[in-house]
Scaffold this motif. Sequence first.
Motif, mmCIF file in Angstrom:
data_model
loop_
_atom_site.group_PDB
_atom_site.id
_atom_site.type_symbol
_atom_site.label_atom_id
_atom_site.label_comp_id
_atom_site.label_asym_id
_atom_site.label_seq_id
_atom_site.Cartn_x
_atom_site.Cartn_y
_atom_site.Cartn_z
ATOM 1 N N TRP A 15 0.814 -1.405 -0.009
ATOM 2 C CA TRP A 15 -0.062 0.058 0.079
ATOM 3 C C TRP A 15 0.930 1.207 0.035
ATOM 4 O O TRP A 15 0.513 2.215 -0.632
ATOM 5 C CB TRP A 15 -1.004 0.021 1.239
ATOM 6 N N ASP A 19 0.428 4.082 -2.822
ATOM 7 C CA ASP A 19 0.050 5.378 -2.514
ATOM 8 C C ASP A 19 1.205 6.347 -3.372
ATOM 9 O O ASP A 19 0.902 7.408 -3.859
ATOM 10 C CB ASP A 19 0.028 5.626 -1.018
ATOM 11 N N HIS A 44 -4.049 -3.620 -6.260
ATOM 12 C CA HIS A 44 -3.735 -2.039 -6.083
ATOM 13 C C HIS A 44 -2.260 -1.879 -6.824
ATOM 14 O O HIS A 44 -2.191 -0.732 -7.132
ATOM 15 C CB HIS A 44 -3.771 -1.671 -4.536
ATOM 16 N N HIS A 220 -6.580 -0.045 10.191
ATOM 17 C CA HIS A 220 -6.718 0.045 8.667
ATOM 18 C C HIS A 220 -5.363 0.222 7.829
ATOM 19 O O HIS A 220 -4.605 1.140 7.988
ATOM 20 C CB HIS A 220 -7.884 0.684 8.241
ATOM 21 N N ARG A 222 -4.623 1.184 4.969
ATOM 22 C CA ARG A 222 -4.606 2.420 4.318
ATOM 23 C C ARG A 222 -4.433 3.545 5.211
ATOM 24 O O ARG A 222 -3.670 4.486 4.695
ATOM 25 C CB ARG A 222 -6.124 2.819 3.597
ATOM 26 N N ASP A 223 -4.648 3.363 6.409
ATOM 27 C CA ASP A 223 -4.157 4.553 7.238
ATOM 28 C C ASP A 223 -2.681 4.260 7.683
ATOM 29 O O ASP A 223 -1.928 5.440 7.706
ATOM 30 C CB ASP A 223 -5.093 4.662 8.538
ATOM 31 N N LYS A 226 -0.858 5.665 4.991
ATOM 32 C CA LYS A 226 -0.841 7.069 4.688
ATOM 33 C C LYS A 226 0.100 7.666 5.835
ATOM 34 O O LYS A 226 0.717 8.788 5.686
ATOM 35 C CB LYS A 226 -2.318 7.434 5.216
#
Length: 316
Positions: A15, A19, A44, A220, A222-223, A226
């Motif tokens: 991820w 990103d 992804h 999560h 995605r967090d 990030k």
Amino acid sequence: MSIAIFGGLGHVGSWVAHDLAARGEDVVIFDAGSGDYAALGLDHLVAVSDRLAFEPVDVLDVHTLFERIRAHHGRIEAIVWGVAVIAGPTFAQRPFRNIQINTVGMLNALEAARIFEIGTFVNLSSGAVYGDLPGGQTEDLPAKATDLYGATKVANEALALQYGETYGIDVRNARLYFVYGPGRMPSRMHPLYRAMFGALEGLRDVASPSGGDQALDWTHVRDTAKGIVALLDARNVSGEAFNISSGVAVNHRNIMQAAERIAGGDHGMSIGPGSYFLRGAPLDISKAKQLLNFTPRFTEIEEGLRDYADWINKQR
Ligand SMILES: NC(=O)c1ccc[n+]([C@@H]2O[C@H](COP(=O)([O-])OP(=O)(O)OC[C@H]3O[C@@H](n4cnc5c(N)ncnc54)[C@H](O)[C@@H]3O)[C@@H](O)[C@H]2O)c1
């Protein structure tokens, strides 16, 4: 210029790679897995594959590692270190091998950073460096390992910082915690994870021996990614550590029941009493909020579970 992600086929690393690539960065993934993103269920990465290069490397094979880094010499500006054998009941079954991957593997990547003059090194560390200290742990607490995995994380932070000090590498430590979500099927994970999230995949009758009286800040993915990208982007944080998690502790049985509800009802899941991991929670994430502008999106576990369910349903 490009960013090297060691462990870029992993749950977190993939991820981070996504990103960065999605915002137009060139990314080189170094990983021992196959480079067939679709076969690995990493859709992804398929979506951003024009920005990705893949180098199949075992991080303990130092010769190949150096050769493959040299192939990108002058173009890699930062390394994100995300190779690991992660925490879980099987870590202690092969201690020497797993400690080598986590710690000697990282030293090999640090050596490559030193020799090929790669200026920034983001070490994916863990809240495991606080051991079983009670929740609300801040980054200034002294390190305390309560298992072998935690010991590799404590050692890695110290080694990375001293490499940074000695050789002028900008080292940052990201202390992640209990990641879940898209990119990893529950059936691939340890019994507690399967009991909590398995209903979303249609698993039934999973019994975790313990963990029912524990609340951890599951985050999560995605967090998590990030927060790591925010740390990579930050200025003037060389040598700093940051807690990166949801910051919200939720009881494991509540997570299990919420997942069963979303999946349509009772799946026969059970979690025995006590703690599964020797850890406290939640991490105090105020430093990351303040200095990295890190705001986790999935602070309501139900929202995170629904997002995870959507991804799992697309895989079937
Ligand atoms: N997942 C979590 O809950 C969690 C929590 C805290 C910290 N972390 C840390 O975050 C980082 C990423 O974790 P993750 O969940 O993405 O792990 P993961 O197991 O999903 O990914 C690890 C990756 O490392 C690769 N790898 C393993 N051994 C290798 C070797 N010898 N050579 C090359 N590649 C190898 C694997 O192929 C895999 O793609 C790790 O440093 C981990 O300790 C994870």
